[in-house]
Write a protein that holds these residues in place. Sequence first.
Motif, PDB file in Angstrom:
ATOM      1  N   ASP A   6     -53.247  20.445 -27.247  1.00 52.31           N
ATOM      2  CA  ASP A   6     -54.190  21.365 -27.899  1.00 52.31           C
ATOM      3  C   ASP A   6     -54.020  21.380 -29.423  1.00 52.31           C
ATOM      4  OD1 ASP A   6     -55.564  22.366 -25.636  1.00 52.31           O
ATOM      5  OD2 ASP A   6     -53.915  23.734 -25.190  1.00 52.31           O
ATOM      6  N   LYS A   7     -52.965  20.797 -29.906  1.00 51.19           N
ATOM      7  CA  LYS A   7     -52.679  20.797 -31.348  1.00 51.19           C
ATOM      8  C   LYS A   7     -53.765  20.029 -32.095  1.00 51.19           C
ATOM      9  CE  LYS A   7     -49.134  19.323 -34.677  1.00 51.19           C
ATOM     10  NZ  LYS A   7     -47.799  18.654 -34.822  1.00 51.19           N
ATOM     11  N   ILE A   8     -54.328  20.644 -33.120  1.00 53.68           N
ATOM     12  CA  ILE A   8     -55.360  20.002 -33.936  1.00 53.68           C
ATOM     13  C   ILE A   8     -54.719  19.454 -35.207  1.00 53.68           C
ATOM     14  CG2 ILE A   8     -57.473  20.347 -35.266  1.00 53.68           C
ATOM     15  CD1 ILE A   8     -58.354  22.366 -33.188  1.00 53.68           C
ATOM     16  N   ILE A   9     -54.917  18.189 -35.458  1.00 50.68           N
ATOM     17  CA  ILE A   9     -54.389  17.524 -36.649  1.00 50.68           C
ATOM     18  C   ILE A   9     -55.568  17.123 -37.526  1.00 50.68           C
ATOM     19  CG2 ILE A   9     -53.124  15.503 -37.496  1.00 50.68           C
ATOM     20  CD1 ILE A   9     -51.532  15.578 -34.878  1.00 50.68           C
ATOM     21  N   ASP A  10     -55.529  17.512 -38.790  1.00 52.73           N
ATOM     22  CA  ASP A  10     -56.606  17.194 -39.729  1.00 52.73           C
ATOM     23  C   ASP A  10     -56.529  15.713 -40.095  1.00 52.73           C
ATOM     24  OD1 ASP A  10     -58.556  17.058 -41.618  1.00 52.73           O
ATOM     25  OD2 ASP A  10     -57.682  18.525 -42.996  1.00 52.73           O
ATOM     26  N   ARG A  11     -57.494  14.932 -39.675  1.00 50.76           N
ATOM     27  CA  ARG A  11     -57.501  13.494 -39.936  1.00 50.76           C
ATOM     28  C   ARG A  11     -58.442  13.117 -41.078  1.00 50.76           C
ATOM     29  NH1 ARG A  11     -58.448  10.166 -34.623  1.00 50.76           N
ATOM     30  NH2 ARG A  11     -57.786   8.503 -36.049  1.00 50.76           N
ATOM     31  N   LYS A  12     -59.087  14.071 -41.672  1.00 51.98           N
ATOM     32  CA  LYS A  12     -59.998  13.769 -42.771  1.00 51.98           C
ATOM     33  C   LYS A  12     -59.205  13.276 -43.978  1.00 51.98           C
ATOM     34  CE  LYS A  12     -63.369  17.201 -41.248  1.00 51.98           C
ATOM     35  NZ  LYS A  12     -63.972  18.522 -41.517  1.00 51.98           N
ATOM     36  N   ASN A  13     -59.816  12.359 -44.703  1.00 54.22           N
ATOM     37  CA  ASN A  13     -59.207  11.769 -45.901  1.00 54.22           C
ATOM     38  C   ASN A  13     -57.885  11.055 -45.596  1.00 54.22           C
ATOM     39  OD1 ASN A  13     -61.286  12.882 -47.600  1.00 54.22           O
ATOM     40  ND2 ASN A  13     -60.246  14.865 -47.402  1.00 54.22           N
ATOM     41  N   ILE A  31     -66.154   6.493 -31.822  1.00 47.14           N
ATOM     42  CA  ILE A  31     -65.226   5.364 -31.726  1.00 47.14           C
ATOM     43  C   ILE A  31     -64.048   5.709 -30.811  1.00 47.14           C
ATOM     44  CG2 ILE A  31     -63.768   5.980 -33.702  1.00 47.14           C
ATOM     45  CD1 ILE A  31     -63.862   2.998 -34.521  1.00 47.14           C
ATOM     46  N   ALA A  32     -63.490   4.685 -30.150  1.00 45.05           N
ATOM     47  CA  ALA A  32     -62.488   4.927 -29.100  1.00 45.05           C
ATOM     48  C   ALA A  32     -61.076   5.011 -29.652  1.00 45.05           C
ATOM     49  CB  ALA A  32     -62.581   3.840 -28.024  1.00 45.05           C
ATOM     50  N   ASP A  33     -60.804   6.094 -30.391  1.00 43.84           N
ATOM     51  CA  ASP A  33     -59.409   6.482 -30.591  1.00 43.84           C
ATOM     52  C   ASP A  33     -59.280   7.980 -30.342  1.00 43.84           C
ATOM     53  OD1 ASP A  33     -59.786   7.943 -33.026  1.00 43.84           O
ATOM     54  OD2 ASP A  33     -59.198   6.261 -34.269  1.00 43.84           O
ATOM     55  N   MET A  34     -58.054   8.424 -30.122  1.00 43.14           N
ATOM     56  CA  MET A  34     -57.823   9.799 -29.673  1.00 43.14           C
ATOM     57  C   MET A  34     -57.386  10.694 -30.826  1.00 43.14           C
ATOM     58  SD  MET A  34     -55.967   9.221 -25.949  1.00 43.14           S
ATOM     59  CE  MET A  34     -54.538   8.284 -26.476  1.00 43.14           C
ATOM     60  N   ASP A  35     -57.637  11.983 -30.676  1.00 46.09           N
ATOM     61  CA  ASP A  35     -57.232  12.962 -31.682  1.00 46.09           C
ATOM     62  C   ASP A  35     -55.973  13.715 -31.268  1.00 46.09           C
ATOM     63  OD1 ASP A  35     -59.253  12.551 -33.653  1.00 46.09           O
ATOM     64  OD2 ASP A  35     -60.691  13.486 -32.311  1.00 46.09           O
ATOM     65  N   PHE A  36     -55.066  13.011 -30.587  1.00 45.06           N
ATOM     66  CA  PHE A  36     -53.794  13.591 -30.172  1.00 45.06           C
ATOM     67  C   PHE A  36     -52.649  12.945 -30.951  1.00 45.06           C
ATOM     68  CE2 PHE A  36     -56.303  13.450 -26.066  1.00 45.06           C
ATOM     69  CZ  PHE A  36     -56.674  14.787 -26.094  1.00 45.06           C
ATOM     70  N   ASN A 363     -66.750  10.281 -26.552  1.00 42.62           N
ATOM     71  CA  ASN A 363     -65.288  10.245 -26.502  1.00 42.62           C
ATOM     72  C   ASN A 363     -64.758  11.677 -26.346  1.00 42.62           C
ATOM     73  OD1 ASN A 363     -62.550  10.142 -27.057  1.00 42.62           O
ATOM     74  ND2 ASN A 363     -62.744   8.847 -28.871  1.00 42.62           N
ATOM     75  N   ILE A 364     -64.039  11.932 -25.252  1.00 41.68           N
ATOM     76  CA  ILE A 364     -63.537  13.287 -24.975  1.00 41.68           C
ATOM     77  C   ILE A 364     -62.016  13.391 -25.164  1.00 41.68           C
ATOM     78  CG2 ILE A 364     -65.425  13.913 -23.437  1.00 41.68           C
ATOM     79  CD1 ILE A 364     -63.447  13.272 -21.071  1.00 41.68           C
ATOM     80  N   ALA A 365     -61.400  12.411 -25.838  1.00 38.16           N
ATOM     81  CA  ALA A 365     -59.945  12.436 -26.052  1.00 38.16           C
ATOM     82  C   ALA A 365     -59.631  13.251 -27.296  1.00 38.16           C
ATOM     83  CB  ALA A 365     -59.400  11.016 -26.176  1.00 38.16           C
ATOM     84  N   CYS A 366     -59.724  14.565 -27.134  1.00 39.61           N
ATOM     85  CA  CYS A 366     -59.512  15.472 -28.260  1.00 39.61           C
ATOM     86  C   CYS A 366     -59.025  16.819 -27.729  1.00 39.61           C
ATOM     87  CB  CYS A 366     -60.812  15.661 -29.044  1.00 39.61           C
ATOM     88  SG  CYS A 366     -62.172  16.353 -28.084  1.00 39.61           S
ATOM     89  N   PRO A 367     -58.422  17.642 -28.606  1.00 37.72           N
ATOM     90  CA  PRO A 367     -58.016  18.985 -28.186  1.00 37.72           C
ATOM     91  C   PRO A 367     -59.202  19.784 -27.661  1.00 37.72           C
ATOM     92  CG  PRO A 367     -56.983  18.419 -30.265  1.00 37.72           C
ATOM     93  CD  PRO A 367     -57.976  17.337 -29.971  1.00 37.72           C
ATOM     94  N   ARG A 368     -58.924  20.701 -26.745  1.00 37.88           N
ATOM     95  CA  ARG A 368     -59.982  21.442 -26.056  1.00 37.88           C
ATOM     96  C   ARG A 368     -60.903  22.171 -27.027  1.00 37.88           C
ATOM     97  NH1 ARG A 368     -58.614  22.449 -21.105  1.00 37.88           N
ATOM     98  NH2 ARG A 368     -57.876  20.308 -21.364  1.00 37.88           N
ATOM     99  N   GLN A 369     -60.358  22.686 -28.105  1.00 36.88           N
ATOM    100  CA  GLN A 369     -61.176  23.412 -29.081  1.00 36.88           C
ATOM    101  C   GLN A 369     -62.250  22.491 -29.677  1.00 36.88           C
ATOM    102  OE1 GLN A 369     -58.944  25.631 -32.050  1.00 36.88           O
ATOM    103  NE2 GLN A 369     -60.652  25.606 -33.480  1.00 36.88           N
ATOM    104  N   LEU A 370     -61.883  21.253 -29.977  1.00 37.46           N
ATOM    105  CA  LEU A 370     -62.857  20.287 -30.507  1.00 37.46           C
ATOM    106  C   LEU A 370     -63.846  19.881 -29.423  1.00 37.46           C
ATOM    107  CD1 LEU A 370     -60.650  17.927 -32.729  1.00 37.46           C
ATOM    108  CD2 LEU A 370     -62.024  19.907 -33.428  1.00 37.46           C
TER     109      LEU A 370
END
Length: 389
Positions: A6-13, A31-36, A363-370
């Motif tokens: 569930d941890k959200i990591i800011d990937r912008k910039n 695109i097929a990468d995950m936000d974990f 792509n659903i590989a992301c924290p639940r909030q996103l």
Amino acid sequence: MKYNFDKIIDRKNTLSCKWDECKENGLPMWIADMDFEVAPKIKEALINRVNNGIFGYSYIPDAYYEAIISWWKRRYNFEIKKEWIIFSTGVIASISSMVRRLTHPNDNVVLLTPIYNTFYNSILNNGARSLDCPLIEKDGLYYIDFEDLEKKLSLPTTTLMIFCNPQNPTGNIWSKEDMEKIGQLCFKHNVTIISDEIHCDLTSPNYRYIPFASVNELNKDISITCLSPGKSFNLAGINSSCMVIKNKRLFDLINRGLNNDECAEPNAFAIPMTIAAYNESEDYLDELRIYIEENRQYFTDEINRHFNGKIKIIESHATYLLWVDVRNITFNTTQLCEFIEDKTGLKITSGENYHQNGFVRINIACPRQLLIDGINRFVQGIELFMKEK
């Protein structure tokens, strides 16, 4: 769960293709990468390598081969030998190299469609022709049209088939019987098979994929298997994959090709990362699969609730990608995706890219909030599109 997905990591910039190519306040689910965050043992291995402070040329130790061999043996009962393995810097770079070695100009390369769009680049950019064999879609499931497949494999100019196992974007886990039949047809018509199995670890809990080469000795002898920790552990940016080839003639041909194309030397991080993934991060992957399955079910339930069957999520048990049937809304999914991004900021992918209109890939590989944010934007975008249609 031991791991916090569930941890959200800011990937912008951060030079992220996924996030930095999105509009301001946009939400990328394309695109097929995950936000974990990656598995702790992988992160630790990379930090240890960084702390050394010198990043010269790397060699490939026995521990690398042993990690791969052990992983496929214990998870999939597929026995691989060290002398079948060739390191490569990436699956697509390797496929492009293999197309150059395994085809002549204007040869046909058969694809079961819908399929990962970058395969077309590897084929066309290297002088061959793509030849689609559309899957049969019936009641939300996909089947191989074996009559059509044999017709296309039997053409004198067909020399190669690129197989996606599990299938991207449909999420199909192919049966042993299907792969046995594909192997028989390819052998009959003297066609080599490249089996891209990069999504193989990302199956739903209680589901396992079957490696194409593990089906029987024939499949093993006529195929090249592409493997990588890149999708499973979200490591695509570090470039580590391998080819598994039992056939000595094919092995020597591909090994020479990869080396000639400079695709066979690891960077300073690829080897420790791969070893840490396969030897020390199995529990992370198993929890990740549970979380992704929960995301899949949540998304499906919400879409069913909002649209009552007008939009359908195709049933699948692999990858973290949803293949969504929007044919009741439109067949022009390129227009639909552009509209949704313009109105809501949600970036998803048109099925036209994979040679099937009327579908979108999400792509659903992301924290639940996103995920919830993405669902809300998708619903809003569809409702606005239907109003303006």
